[in-house]
Write an enzyme that holds these catalytic residues in place. Structure first.
Site, PDB file in Angstrom:
ATOM      1  N   GLY A 242       2.815  42.070  17.043  1.00 47.18           N
ATOM      2  CA  GLY A 242       2.502  43.485  16.820  1.00 47.18           C
ATOM      3  C   GLY A 242       1.391  43.880  17.775  1.00 47.18           C
TER       4      GLY A 242
ATOM      5  N   ARG B  45      12.021  46.888  10.867  1.00 47.50           N
ATOM      6  CA  ARG B  45      10.732  47.376  10.364  1.00 47.50           C
ATOM      7  C   ARG B  45      10.851  48.743   9.704  1.00 47.50           C
ATOM      8  NH1 ARG B  45       7.721  48.727  16.059  1.00 47.50           N
ATOM      9  NH2 ARG B  45       6.137  47.439  15.094  1.00 47.50           N
TER      10      ARG B  45
ATOM     11  N   GLY C 144       3.362  41.043  24.980  1.00 49.33           N
ATOM     12  CA  GLY C 144       1.980  40.728  24.587  1.00 49.33           C
ATOM     13  C   GLY C 144       1.012  40.839  25.754  1.00 49.33           C
TER      14      GLY C 144
ATOM     15  N   GLY D  84       0.574  43.348  27.875  1.00 45.37           N
ATOM     16  CA  GLY D  84      -0.077  44.666  27.926  1.00 45.37           C
ATOM     17  C   GLY D  84      -1.205  44.775  26.914  1.00 45.37           C
ATOM     18  N   ASP D  85      -0.982  44.232  25.730  1.00 48.57           N
ATOM     19  CA  ASP D  85      -2.023  44.301  24.686  1.00 48.57           C
ATOM     20  C   ASP D  85      -3.225  43.455  25.097  1.00 48.57           C
ATOM     21  OD1 ASP D  85      -0.001  45.630  23.239  1.00 48.57           O
ATOM     22  OD2 ASP D  85       0.757  43.703  22.512  1.00 48.57           O
TER      23      ASP D  85
ATOM     24  N   ASP E  63       3.456  36.224  21.281  1.00 45.90           N
ATOM     25  CA  ASP E  63       2.785  37.349  21.934  1.00 45.90           C
ATOM     26  C   ASP E  63       1.361  37.018  22.364  1.00 45.90           C
ATOM     27  OD1 ASP E  63       5.043  38.774  21.243  1.00 45.90           O
ATOM     28  OD2 ASP E  63       3.965  40.458  20.360  1.00 45.90           O
TER      29      ASP E  63
HETATM   30  O1  KDG Z   1       3.209  44.653  22.866  1.00 47.40           O
HETATM   31  C1  KDG Z   1       3.840  43.664  22.105  1.00 47.40           C
HETATM   32  C2  KDG Z   1       4.659  44.345  21.084  1.00 47.40           C
HETATM   33  O2  KDG Z   1       5.680  45.040  21.739  1.00 47.40           O
HETATM   34  C3  KDG Z   1       5.279  43.422  20.096  1.00 47.40           C
HETATM   35  O3  KDG Z   1       4.310  42.648  19.439  1.00 47.40           O
HETATM   36  C4  KDG Z   1       6.068  44.139  19.077  1.00 47.40           C
HETATM   37  O4  KDG Z   1       4.481  45.735  18.292  1.00 47.40           O
HETATM   38  C5  KDG Z   1       5.558  45.518  18.775  1.00 47.40           C
HETATM   39  C6  KDG Z   1       6.415  46.615  19.128  1.00 47.40           C
HETATM   40  O5  KDG Z   1       6.412  47.580  18.398  1.00 47.40           O
HETATM   41  O6  KDG Z   1       7.113  46.550  20.132  1.00 47.40           O
END
Ligand code: KDG
Length: 305
Positions: A24, A96, A247, A249-250, A286
């Site tokens: 996430g 989700r 992951g 980018g985060d 991630d």
């Molecule tokens: O940036 C990583 C996210 O893309 C992954 O963890 C899943 O949060 C997510 C998403 O909504 O794509």
């Protein structure tokens, strides 16, 4: 969310085994910051189920403050799957809709949640999950303004969650309250109709943003400050192994925000951002590849100010 990642390449219908991870965007971001030595808190919800317990345990193990993570009895923890084709980066499939996190609403936002907080980081993913999530995020913006907490924002556009033609209007309130905007090439294009940061700058400054960072993946990164004429660019960090980019980018965002909070130069903040992002690509999960401060420090020392 829980991420279920296939043990083999090919269409998921033929995959017999999956590995379980936690994922996430906002969670990844928080873990990257915690590994660098900060103590971020996350505002979210998980289901009252095994996956919810698994996520909370992972967050605690990574040093996050989970006091603002609620457990919802009526909605399950969200999950997502990756699918590796061997031709391109993995596809993702979300499960989700109706998840606990998607029910986040203004009623879940503690009015004191930003007291003593140095920065509020939001992405465009959570508000795209449901109208109540969007309202919750708008409430956070109000609180940030009230407590004078700077906001950083990554639009993190997910076309599975939001239609391309709605992106600009949807992101506008978040961008207009962000001091710091971090986005990639395709997001620049969706939001400003260009892949060149310099061409988008007049519109970005007009929205009130002070500092913008363009993540260019394997091409490195560029930052621009409203008060400076020159753009600052930084070459990519080349990891020795590449698995997948999810992951990155985060992690990049967290590396940059870390430098921002320390008052570092744009160049040094970009270096750390590139390093954290690049290391994320070396593993399947991630965030597992994100560096700890002790790993990042020697690289930063070699780079200088
Ligand atoms: O940036 C990583 C996210 O893309 C992954 O963890 C899943 O949060 C997510 C998403 O909504 O794509």
């Amino acid at each position: 969310m829980v991420l279920l990642s296939p043990d083999s390449t090919g269409p998921l219908r033929h995959v017999p085994l999956f590995r379980k991870y936690v994922a996430g965007a906002e969670l990844n971001f928080s873990i990257a910051l915690a590994r660098l030595g900060l103590r971020p808190g996350l505002i979210s919800k998980v289901g009252q189920d095994e996956f919810g317990e698994y996520i909370k345990a992972a967050m605690q193990a990574e040093g996050l403050d989970i006091s603002l993570v609620k457990t919802d009895e009526d909605h399950p923890t969200g999950i997502y799957f990756k699918e590796y084709s061997g031709l391109a980066d993995p596809k993702v499939y979300y499960y989700r809709k109706g998840s606990a996190a998607s029910t986040l609403s203004p009623a879940d936002i503690d009015p004191g949640c930003l007291e003593g907080v140095r920065l509020l980081h939001l992405t465009g993913i959570t508000p795209a999950l449901s109208d109540s999530c969007r309202q919750a995020y708008l409430r956070l913006l109000e609180l940030a303004a009230e407590h004078q907490v700077p906001v950083s924002f990554d639009p993190n556009i997910r076309l599975k969650l939001i239609a391309a033609e709605k992106v600009r209007e949807f992101m506008a309130p978040f961008i207009s309250q962000a001091s710091l905007l971090i986005l990639n090439e395709s997001e620049l294009n969706y939001l400003y109709g260009t892949k060149e940061l310099a061409e988008a700058l007049p519109e970005i400054w007009a929205a009130g943003v002070e500092l913008v960072v363009h993540k260019r993946g394997a091409k490195g990164a560029v930052a621009a400050h409203k008060k400076e004429k020159e753009l600052v660019s930084c070459p990519p960090f080349q990891p020795v192994r590449y698995v997948d980019p999810v992951g990155a980018g985060d992690g990049f965002d967290a590396g940059f925000v870390f430098g921002y909070l320390q008052g570092w130069s744009l160049r040094k903040s970009l270096y750390l951002a590139n390093l954290v992002g690049a290391l994320a690509t070396t593993v399947v999960g991630d965030y597992e590849g994100y560096p700890f401060w002790s790993d990042a420090l020697p690289v930063l020392e070699a780079v200088g100010e």
